[in-house]
Write a protein that holds these residues in place. Sequence first.
Motif, mmCIF file in Angstrom:
data_model
loop_
_atom_site.group_PDB
_atom_site.id
_atom_site.type_symbol
_atom_site.label_atom_id
_atom_site.label_comp_id
_atom_site.label_asym_id
_atom_site.label_seq_id
_atom_site.Cartn_x
_atom_site.Cartn_y
_atom_site.Cartn_z
ATOM 1 N N THR A 1 0.835 -1.205 0.000
ATOM 2 C CA THR A 1 0.000 0.000 0.000
ATOM 3 C C THR A 1 0.871 1.257 0.000
ATOM 4 N N THR A 2 2.033 1.179 0.677
ATOM 5 C CA THR A 2 2.940 2.341 0.663
ATOM 6 C C THR A 2 3.379 2.640 -0.769
ATOM 7 N N ALA A 3 3.811 1.590 -1.499
ATOM 8 C CA ALA A 3 4.288 1.788 -2.874
ATOM 9 C C ALA A 3 3.171 2.334 -3.768
ATOM 10 N N LEU B 1 15.843 -0.037 -3.829
ATOM 11 C CA LEU B 1 14.949 -1.022 -4.462
ATOM 12 C C LEU B 1 14.565 -2.092 -3.448
ATOM 13 N N GLY B 2 14.218 -1.659 -2.261
ATOM 14 C CA GLY B 2 13.795 -2.578 -1.211
ATOM 15 C C GLY B 2 12.322 -2.898 -1.356
ATOM 16 N N LYS B 3 11.665 -3.113 -0.210
ATOM 17 C CA LYS B 3 10.259 -3.545 -0.231
ATOM 18 C C LYS B 3 9.391 -2.539 -0.979
ATOM 19 N N VAL B 4 9.587 -1.243 -0.715
ATOM 20 C CA VAL B 4 8.746 -0.236 -1.370
ATOM 21 C C VAL B 4 9.263 0.088 -2.770
ATOM 22 N N GLY B 5 10.569 0.375 -2.871
ATOM 23 C CA GLY B 5 11.143 0.832 -4.146
ATOM 24 C C GLY B 5 10.881 -0.145 -5.287
ATOM 25 N N THR C 1 18.881 2.913 -8.584
ATOM 26 C CA THR C 1 20.131 2.576 -7.913
ATOM 27 C C THR C 1 19.835 1.907 -6.584
ATOM 28 N N ASP C 2 20.803 1.109 -6.124
ATOM 29 C CA ASP C 2 20.722 0.514 -4.781
ATOM 30 C C ASP C 2 22.156 0.162 -4.391
ATOM 31 N N ILE C 3 22.449 0.246 -3.093
ATOM 32 C CA ILE C 3 23.807 -0.141 -2.684
ATOM 33 C C ILE C 3 23.996 -1.653 -2.773
ATOM 34 N N ASP C 4 22.890 -2.377 -2.912
ATOM 35 C CA ASP C 4 22.960 -3.840 -3.031
ATOM 36 C C ASP C 4 22.848 -4.211 -4.516
ATOM 37 N N ALA D 1 22.698 -6.931 -6.017
ATOM 38 C CA ALA D 1 21.777 -8.037 -6.322
ATOM 39 C C ALA D 1 20.366 -7.492 -6.573
ATOM 40 N N ARG D 2 19.998 -6.464 -5.843
ATOM 41 C CA ARG D 2 18.647 -5.883 -6.030
ATOM 42 C C ARG D 2 18.546 -5.192 -7.383
ATOM 43 N N VAL D 3 19.635 -4.534 -7.786
ATOM 44 C CA VAL D 3 19.633 -3.862 -9.088
ATOM 45 C C VAL D 3 19.516 -4.921 -10.190
ATOM 46 N N PRO E 1 13.230 9.252 -3.457
ATOM 47 C CA PRO E 1 14.083 8.628 -2.437
ATOM 48 C C PRO E 1 13.305 7.533 -1.690
ATOM 49 N N CYS E 2 13.754 6.298 -1.831
ATOM 50 C CA CYS E 2 13.066 5.160 -1.194
ATOM 51 C C CYS E 2 14.060 4.322 -0.401
ATOM 52 N N ALA E 3 15.062 4.990 0.196
ATOM 53 C CA ALA E 3 16.069 4.223 0.938
ATOM 54 C C ALA E 3 16.219 4.767 2.356
ATOM 55 N N LEU E 4 16.809 5.950 2.459
ATOM 56 C CA LEU E 4 17.240 6.461 3.763
ATOM 57 C C LEU E 4 16.623 7.807 4.093
ATOM 58 N N GLY F 1 9.019 10.416 -2.688
ATOM 59 C CA GLY F 1 9.468 9.046 -2.430
ATOM 60 C C GLY F 1 9.026 8.560 -1.071
ATOM 61 N N ALA F 2 9.372 7.295 -0.774
ATOM 62 C CA ALA F 2 8.852 6.634 0.431
ATOM 63 C C ALA F 2 9.648 6.921 1.699
ATOM 64 N N ALA F 3 10.906 7.318 1.568
ATOM 65 C CA ALA F 3 11.761 7.403 2.758
ATOM 66 C C ALA F 3 11.165 8.346 3.806
ATOM 67 N N ASN F 4 11.373 7.994 5.068
ATOM 68 C CA ASN F 4 10.946 8.857 6.172
ATOM 69 C C ASN F 4 11.995 9.942 6.411
ATOM 70 N N ASN F 5 11.558 11.087 6.910
ATOM 71 C CA ASN F 5 12.474 12.177 7.314
ATOM 72 C C ASN F 5 13.493 12.516 6.236
HETATM 73 P P1 NAD Z 1 13.978 -1.732 2.751
HETATM 74 O O1 NAD Z 1 14.974 -1.872 3.852
HETATM 75 O O2 NAD Z 1 13.223 -2.923 2.281
HETATM 76 O O3 NAD Z 1 14.712 -1.098 1.460
HETATM 77 C C1 NAD Z 1 15.658 -0.074 1.508
HETATM 78 C C2 NAD Z 1 16.563 -0.255 0.271
HETATM 79 O O4 NAD Z 1 17.428 0.862 0.187
HETATM 80 C C3 NAD Z 1 17.445 -1.510 0.357
HETATM 81 O O5 NAD Z 1 17.373 -2.226 -0.863
HETATM 82 C C4 NAD Z 1 18.846 -0.923 0.582
HETATM 83 O O6 NAD Z 1 19.868 -1.732 0.016
HETATM 84 C C5 NAD Z 1 18.729 0.400 -0.144
HETATM 85 N N1 NAD Z 1 19.689 1.414 0.257
HETATM 86 C C6 NAD Z 1 20.154 1.693 1.483
HETATM 87 N N2 NAD Z 1 21.025 2.728 1.438
HETATM 88 C C7 NAD Z 1 21.088 3.119 0.147
HETATM 89 C C8 NAD Z 1 21.789 4.142 -0.537
HETATM 90 N N3 NAD Z 1 22.619 4.974 0.084
HETATM 91 N N4 NAD Z 1 21.599 4.273 -1.868
HETATM 92 C C9 NAD Z 1 20.767 3.436 -2.532
HETATM 93 N N5 NAD Z 1 20.074 2.442 -1.933
HETATM 94 C C10 NAD Z 1 20.231 2.292 -0.622
HETATM 95 O O7 NAD Z 1 12.989 -0.578 3.217
HETATM 96 P P2 NAD Z 1 11.523 -0.251 2.648
HETATM 97 O O8 NAD Z 1 10.503 -0.920 3.492
HETATM 98 O O9 NAD Z 1 11.512 -0.417 1.171
HETATM 99 O O10 NAD Z 1 11.421 1.304 3.009
HETATM 100 C C11 NAD Z 1 12.153 2.272 2.275
HETATM 101 C C12 NAD Z 1 12.033 3.617 2.991
HETATM 102 O O11 NAD Z 1 10.670 3.973 3.077
HETATM 103 C C13 NAD Z 1 12.571 3.640 4.414
HETATM 104 O O12 NAD Z 1 13.097 4.919 4.676
HETATM 105 C C14 NAD Z 1 11.319 3.411 5.259
HETATM 106 O O13 NAD Z 1 11.452 3.962 6.553
HETATM 107 C C15 NAD Z 1 10.300 4.176 4.446
HETATM 108 N N6 NAD Z 1 8.919 3.725 4.636
HETATM 109 C C16 NAD Z 1 8.584 2.422 4.410
HETATM 110 C C17 NAD Z 1 7.261 2.009 4.583
HETATM 111 C C18 NAD Z 1 6.839 0.585 4.338
HETATM 112 O O14 NAD Z 1 5.637 0.316 4.275
HETATM 113 N N7 NAD Z 1 7.777 -0.368 4.173
HETATM 114 C C19 NAD Z 1 6.286 2.939 4.987
HETATM 115 C C20 NAD Z 1 6.648 4.280 5.179
HETATM 116 C C21 NAD Z 1 7.976 4.651 5.001
#
Ligand code: NAD
Length: 363
Positions: A149-151, A181-185, A202-205, A207-209, A236-239, A258-262
């Motif tokens: 739902t976030t995505a 490219l984590g759960k949301v990205g 982009t992603d620091i991992d 394997a995800r890319v 921004p969906c990482a940090l 993007g999804a990232a908090n703060n």
């Molecule tokens: P996640 O941990 O599944 O994914 C984060 C991804 O970011 C990972 O693939 C990681 O390798 C990558 N990453 C970390 N540092 C990086 C960098 N410097 N450059 C590029 N990639 C980098 O987290 P998520 O659940 O996908 O959440 C992403 C962001 O969204 C977080 O900030 C989280 O707090 C926020 N958020 C998530 C949700 C949710 O429902 N999961 C809801 C609201 C906010």
Amino acid sequence: MGLFELMTRSGHEQLVFCATRPAGLRAIIGIHDTTLGPAIGGTRMYPYACQDDAVEDVLRLSQGMTAKCAASGSNFGGGKVVVWGDPNQDKSEELFRALGLHVQSLGGRFITGTDVGTAAYDFVAASAETGYLVALPEEYGGSGDSSVTTAFGVWKGIKACVEEVTGDPSLRGRTIAVQGLGKVGAKLLGYLCQEGARVTVTDIDPARVRAVGAEHAVETCASDAIYEVPCDVFAPCALGGVLNHKTIPLLRCKAIGGAANNQLAEDRHGDRLHELGIVYAPDYVINAGGLIQVSEEFPRFRRERAMARAAAIYHRLKEIFAISRQEGIPTYKAADLMVKRRLDALAGVARIHVPVRPRTDAD
Ligand code: NAD
């Protein structure tokens, strides 16, 4: 600064210190503002260096939840729990049952679930003591992975950003740069590609890319290079803290969503984006899909309604962009103003006295 002074400054209603020694529980429940309804917020477990750090975190996080609930149209107030402990060492059944008892003692004034350092299965133990829980594993009645739902909400928010800068919400042919490219990205990328956007990821991992590259036709770049990608929207969906004095001068985007908090390292970075004419979708508005999903678990979860409310993030952002334009203020301030207006308006309604239930013979 003393506790009462800190609470008064941030407008908090209640801090509940929970200690259950045999279970090793040290936790603080922060209830910021229940104008809109019972407080809701996740449980963060972290090895704080000292008690003051735990207090500071619970105050900041619960206050943030009030804004997120209000902006997403939820009828909940802001709350949060911090558990002072190491999530890799200190978790136990008794700790989460003890936490469940403390939550239960508040009689529904506060509802919790997972956050950084805790997982859905941790709360199965807590559920033996309290029903005031969300985001349990699906087989225990939870609504499932909230990043879905976030995505979805972030995708709708990006459409509002694109409309604000081009006059048309369609993403066909638009350029988007996704960081993380984590759960949301990864799920967001699916929506963007489906709509015909041209995406750089982009992603620091690595394997995800590679994994998303196998599924979608995307450009990739080094993680530091993402800020400089010329694009319509940077996502921004990482940090947290990625919009700061170092990255803002590099940006070549028209909007940020993007999804990232703060995302803003400090408020002044939101001011700077406004000066540069870069449209910023306030993080707590665009990423509220997960909160919307779990808040819909009460009283009975309906996925269609959660998705409809997440889709409305598009309209919330349009309202915020309009306030920003009309008042000549940065979008993060416009979002805060929208929150304040809703809280003020509904505080008036909450003042209407509802009679208590009459006593019956059964009492
Ligand atoms: P996640 O941990 O599944 O994914 C984060 C991804 O970011 C990972 O693939 C990681 O390798 C990558 N990453 C970390 N540092 C990086 C960098 N410097 N450059 C590029 N990639 C980098 O987290 P998520 O659940 O996908 O959440 C992403 C962001 O969204 C977080 O900030 C989280 O707090 C926020 N958020 C998530 C949700 C949710 O429902 N999961 C809801 C609201 C906010």
